[in-house]
Motif scaffolding. Sequence first.
Motif, PDB file in Angstrom:
ATOM      1  N   TYR A  95      55.402  23.137  19.311  1.00 15.47           N
ATOM      2  CA  TYR A  95      56.121  22.145  18.411  1.00 15.47           C
ATOM      3  C   TYR A  95      55.894  23.091  17.384  1.00 15.47           C
ATOM      4  CZ  TYR A  95      55.027  18.378  21.022  1.00 15.47           C
ATOM      5  OH  TYR A  95      55.392  16.969  22.197  1.00 15.47           O
ATOM      6  N   ASP A  96      56.608  22.689  15.923  1.00 13.15           N
ATOM      7  CA  ASP A  96      56.907  23.024  14.803  1.00 13.15           C
ATOM      8  C   ASP A  96      56.974  22.010  13.941  1.00 13.15           C
ATOM      9  OD1 ASP A  96      57.689  24.065  12.204  1.00 13.15           O
ATOM     10  OD2 ASP A  96      59.401  24.970  12.654  1.00 13.15           O
ATOM     11  N   PRO A  97      55.481  21.377  13.578  1.00 13.54           N
ATOM     12  CA  PRO A  97      54.922  20.193  12.747  1.00 13.54           C
ATOM     13  C   PRO A  97      55.971  20.530  11.381  1.00 13.54           C
ATOM     14  CG  PRO A  97      52.724  21.839  12.887  1.00 13.54           C
ATOM     15  CD  PRO A  97      54.113  22.794  13.785  1.00 13.54           C
ATOM     16  N   GLU A  98      56.799  21.546  11.264  1.00  7.36           N
ATOM     17  CA  GLU A  98      57.083  20.796   9.794  1.00  7.36           C
ATOM     18  C   GLU A  98      58.431  19.911  10.381  1.00  7.36           C
ATOM     19  OE1 GLU A  98      59.379  22.755   5.553  1.00  7.36           O
ATOM     20  OE2 GLU A  98      56.995  24.187   6.913  1.00  7.36           O
ATOM     21  N   ARG A  99      59.416  20.996  11.020  1.00  3.64           N
ATOM     22  CA  ARG A  99      60.292  20.825  11.486  1.00  3.64           C
ATOM     23  C   ARG A  99      60.821  19.486  12.278  1.00  3.64           C
ATOM     24  NH1 ARG A  99      63.273  22.121  16.837  1.00  3.64           N
ATOM     25  NH2 ARG A  99      61.303  24.143  16.592  1.00  3.64           N
ATOM     26  N   LEU A 100      59.248  19.159  13.281  1.00  3.34           N
ATOM     27  CA  LEU A 100      59.273  17.823  14.183  1.00  3.34           C
ATOM     28  C   LEU A 100      58.602  16.508  13.198  1.00  3.34           C
ATOM     29  CD1 LEU A 100      57.962  16.723  16.733  1.00  3.34           C
ATOM     30  CD2 LEU A 100      56.286  16.690  16.495  1.00  3.34           C
ATOM     31  N   LEU A 101      57.997  17.075  11.490  1.00  2.00           N
ATOM     32  CA  LEU A 101      58.162  15.531  10.553  1.00  2.00           C
ATOM     33  C   LEU A 101      59.060  15.153  10.142  1.00  2.00           C
ATOM     34  CD1 LEU A 101      54.745  17.013   8.970  1.00  2.00           C
ATOM     35  CD2 LEU A 101      55.460  14.512  10.228  1.00  2.00           C
ATOM     36  N   VAL A 102      59.985  16.470   9.661  1.00  2.00           N
ATOM     37  CA  VAL A 102      61.890  15.993   9.433  1.00  2.00           C
ATOM     38  C   VAL A 102      62.368  15.206  10.800  1.00  2.00           C
ATOM     39  CG1 VAL A 102      63.888  17.371   8.750  1.00  2.00           C
ATOM     40  CG2 VAL A 102      62.404  17.691   7.735  1.00  2.00           C
ATOM     41  N   THR A 103      62.373  15.207  11.930  1.00  2.00           N
ATOM     42  CA  THR A 103      63.469  14.801  12.989  1.00  2.00           C
ATOM     43  C   THR A 103      62.105  13.361  12.755  1.00  2.00           C
ATOM     44  OG1 THR A 103      63.709  16.681  14.084  1.00  2.00           O
ATOM     45  CG2 THR A 103      63.589  14.383  15.399  1.00  2.00           C
ATOM     46  N   LEU A 104      61.162  13.024  12.817  1.00  2.00           N
ATOM     47  CA  LEU A 104      60.812  11.569  13.095  1.00  2.00           C
ATOM     48  C   LEU A 104      61.354  10.722  12.233  1.00  2.00           C
ATOM     49  CD1 LEU A 104      56.850  12.819  14.755  1.00  2.00           C
ATOM     50  CD2 LEU A 104      59.337  11.216  15.760  1.00  2.00           C
ATOM     51  N   GLY A 105      60.917  11.783  10.794  1.00  2.00           N
ATOM     52  CA  GLY A 105      61.907  11.436   9.279  1.00  2.00           C
ATOM     53  C   GLY A 105      63.238  10.366   9.697  1.00  2.00           C
ATOM     54  N   ARG A 106      63.754  11.568   9.805  1.00  4.80           N
ATOM     55  CA  ARG A 106      65.398  10.467  10.424  1.00  4.80           C
ATOM     56  C   ARG A 106      65.193   9.148  11.078  1.00  4.80           C
ATOM     57  NH1 ARG A 106      66.999  16.502  10.377  1.00  4.80           N
ATOM     58  NH2 ARG A 106      66.931  16.072  12.682  1.00  4.80           N
ATOM     59  N   ALA A 107      64.810   9.588  12.862  1.00  5.31           N
ATOM     60  CA  ALA A 107      64.151   8.372  13.337  1.00  5.31           C
ATOM     61  C   ALA A 107      63.754   7.144  12.755  1.00  5.31           C
ATOM     62  CB  ALA A 107      63.454   8.336  14.379  1.00  5.31           C
ATOM     63  N   TYR A 108      62.691   7.393  11.752  1.00  4.93           N
ATOM     64  CA  TYR A 108      61.825   5.935  11.260  1.00  4.93           C
ATOM     65  C   TYR A 108      63.193   5.798  10.156  1.00  4.93           C
ATOM     66  CZ  TYR A 108      58.911   3.471   8.088  1.00  4.93           C
ATOM     67  OH  TYR A 108      58.178   3.218   7.665  1.00  4.93           O
ATOM     68  N   GLY A 109      63.805   6.700   9.628  1.00 10.68           N
ATOM     69  CA  GLY A 109      64.798   5.521   8.696  1.00 10.68           C
ATOM     70  C   GLY A 109      66.131   4.795   9.408  1.00 10.68           C
ATOM     71  N   ARG A 110      66.576   5.373  10.374  1.00 19.09           N
ATOM     72  CA  ARG A 110      67.331   4.659  10.857  1.00 19.09           C
ATOM     73  C   ARG A 110      66.496   3.586  12.124  1.00 19.09           C
ATOM     74  NH1 ARG A 110      72.271   5.838  15.103  1.00 19.09           N
ATOM     75  NH2 ARG A 110      71.169   4.253  16.442  1.00 19.09           N
ATOM     76  N   ALA A 111      65.570   3.429  12.305  1.00 13.79           N
ATOM     77  CA  ALA A 111      64.594   2.164  12.846  1.00 13.79           C
ATOM     78  C   ALA A 111      64.793   1.089  11.735  1.00 13.79           C
ATOM     79  CB  ALA A 111      63.584   2.724  13.200  1.00 13.79           C
ATOM     80  N   LEU A 112      64.174   1.557  10.251  1.00  9.91           N
ATOM     81  CA  LEU A 112      65.027   0.667   9.017  1.00  9.91           C
ATOM     82  C   LEU A 112      65.701   0.026   8.491  1.00  9.91           C
ATOM     83  CD1 LEU A 112      62.521   2.409   6.190  1.00  9.91           C
ATOM     84  CD2 LEU A 112      61.851   0.546   7.391  1.00  9.91           C
ATOM     85  N   LEU A 113      66.733   1.173   8.792  1.00  5.39           N
ATOM     86  CA  LEU A 113      68.787   0.231   8.420  1.00  5.39           C
ATOM     87  C   LEU A 113      68.544  -0.207   9.943  1.00  5.39           C
ATOM     88  CD1 LEU A 113      70.378   3.720   7.999  1.00  5.39           C
ATOM     89  CD2 LEU A 113      69.127   1.801   6.083  1.00  5.39           C
ATOM     90  N   ASN A 114      68.305   0.148  10.964  1.00  5.32           N
ATOM     91  CA  ASN A 114      68.249  -1.094  11.958  1.00  5.32           C
ATOM     92  C   ASN A 114      67.658  -2.389  12.049  1.00  5.32           C
ATOM     93  OD1 ASN A 114      70.231   0.548  13.495  1.00  5.32           O
ATOM     94  ND2 ASN A 114      68.600   1.235  14.863  1.00  5.32           N
ATOM     95  N   GLN A 115      66.566  -1.966  11.671  1.00  2.96           N
ATOM     96  CA  GLN A 115      66.131  -3.627  10.774  1.00  2.96           C
ATOM     97  C   GLN A 115      66.744  -4.880  10.061  1.00  2.96           C
ATOM     98  OE1 GLN A 115      62.381  -3.259   9.182  1.00  2.96           O
ATOM     99  NE2 GLN A 115      60.831  -4.732  10.139  1.00  2.96           N
ATOM    100  N   ASN A 116      67.043  -3.434   9.088  1.00  2.00           N
ATOM    101  CA  ASN A 116      67.024  -4.732   7.667  1.00  2.00           C
ATOM    102  C   ASN A 116      68.543  -5.095   7.830  1.00  2.00           C
ATOM    103  OD1 ASN A 116      65.549  -3.638   6.606  1.00  2.00           O
ATOM    104  ND2 ASN A 116      66.404  -1.445   5.460  1.00  2.00           N
ATOM    105  N   GLY A 117      69.784  -4.839   8.962  1.00  2.00           N
ATOM    106  CA  GLY A 117      70.354  -4.816   9.492  1.00  2.00           C
ATOM    107  C   GLY A 117      70.722  -5.790   9.883  1.00  2.00           C
ATOM    108  N   GLY A 118      69.223  -6.047  11.137  1.00  4.76           N
ATOM    109  CA  GLY A 118      69.140  -6.649  12.424  1.00  4.76           C
ATOM    110  C   GLY A 118      69.096  -8.604  11.083  1.00  4.76           C
ATOM    111  N   GLU A 119      68.377  -8.534  10.089  1.00  5.59           N
ATOM    112  CA  GLU A 119      67.366  -9.456   9.596  1.00  5.59           C
ATOM    113  C   GLU A 119      68.703  -9.713   8.257  1.00  5.59           C
ATOM    114  OE1 GLU A 119      63.975  -8.207   8.145  1.00  5.59           O
ATOM    115  OE2 GLU A 119      63.022  -8.377   9.359  1.00  5.59           O
ATOM    116  N   GLN A 120      69.015  -9.013   7.816  1.00  3.20           N
ATOM    117  CA  GLN A 120      69.803  -9.624   6.596  1.00  3.20           C
ATOM    118  C   GLN A 120      71.416  -9.309   6.899  1.00  3.20           C
ATOM    119  OE1 GLN A 120      69.613  -6.049   4.095  1.00  3.20           O
ATOM    120  NE2 GLN A 120      67.787  -6.477   3.622  1.00  3.20           N
TER     121      GLN A 120
END
Length: 468
Positions: A108-133
């Motif tokens: 694990y590279d903590p800094e790189r992992l946080l960036v990767t998880l951040g992108r995935a979290y942003g995608r999850a937010l977009l999918n959630q907003n798309g489904g609701e709106q």
Amino acid sequence: MQKKRILIANACAETTRIATLLKKHGWEVQTENHPDRLAQVCRQFKPAVGLFRLDDTLTGHHLAPPLRAALAETQIDWIAAVPRRLIDLPAWQTLLYEWFYDYHTLPYDPERLLVTLGRAYGRALLNQNGGEQVEPQTLEYADFIGQCANMRKLKDDIRKVASTGISAMITGESGTGKEMVARLLHEMSPRKGGPFVAVNCAAIPGTLIQSELFGYERGAFTGANQRKIGRIEAADTGTLFLDEIGDLARDLQANLLRFLQEGTIERVGSAVSKEVDVRVISATHVNLPLAIAAGNFRDDLFYRLNVCNLRIPPLRERQEDIIPLAERFLTSCVARQKLPPKRFASEALTAMQRYTWPGNVRELQNRVYQGAVMSAGRQVTPLDMGIDDKIVPEIAWQTLDEVRGLAERGALQRTLTLCRYNYSLAAQNLGISRATLYRLLDKHQLGTGDDPDDEADIDADKGASVPG
């Protein structure tokens, strides 16, 4: 907003240290080491993303359908944490490509992992907003994603026509989105605050369409127990959309023409005229000039309706728009149906561009939806969409000379038919001499029918012109 939650699968001592780090950065963490329980934990914990540690213990049985089914059932994006030595193995490459949003090489590279998880979290937010709106009509306007020249012209024409109050006719094949253009014309016009009333002239029985359009008074006929407002009157101060106008019975065309000319209607069973302020937009897939020639459509009604003509090109003429449209439909379907994130396999992209799309944009949307639902993994294949090699034709390449030859032959055939095989008249309308016409007929092996030197026939038709 979806909470910043992560599910860690197949954890180890090092993963436990990473979980502590993630908590310091605002993540709520849950771990689960049994793949069969992942979906249940997701339903209870509701994570935004997942982190799955893959190692040599996950071979054989676990790389088979049970693991894939467990991942699919979670309906979240997964990040794989995988040892570098496994990246080059074909089985692992397939697993990562089909089932994971991204991967992180171990250790694990903590800094790189946080960036990767951040992108995935942003995608999850977009999918959630798309489904609701997403509103019921939002998807319809996806028809007009397009940067090809004819679509840019259409969108420019829509803006011009929408600002006026004149009648417009929308032409195009079935499935191209004629009603969507009509709605755009209404929403972009000064009448957008008024009603938009759509009438499918082909769907209403001929015995009912007059009362549907104009309304009726109580007692006008058996069963008329109360007054009913017609569709035209219901569109007062707004827009009336007459879809499939080419299928309107000829005897009703006269009533519609009177309304267009005078701006008044009479309900069935009433002798009182009522003024209405309605903009009329019509649409048809029928060739109305041919219908007029055949006596099936009134030419005066055609000219009243066809003040401005908007032609929607078929999807086969919009090659560069097919993939953007498909991506839009796939994203929308995934959000609406709460499916796990999916993408098109490369062979699906190729198949979509080779397919001729006889059902146009409507067929594309339906096949993408089918593919999203039927795909077993994260990739949508041509077979999932029902456009496998059996129905996708091979591309028939043609040289420029072949294309010119086909166009030339077509022009000859059409002109001869219109001129009833009067060769002098055909040559005149083609802008060539009779000698050149005969040479071209011989080149394309087109019979000359009657004797071309029949001067009596030629003289009889001097001065004539091709029928409009």
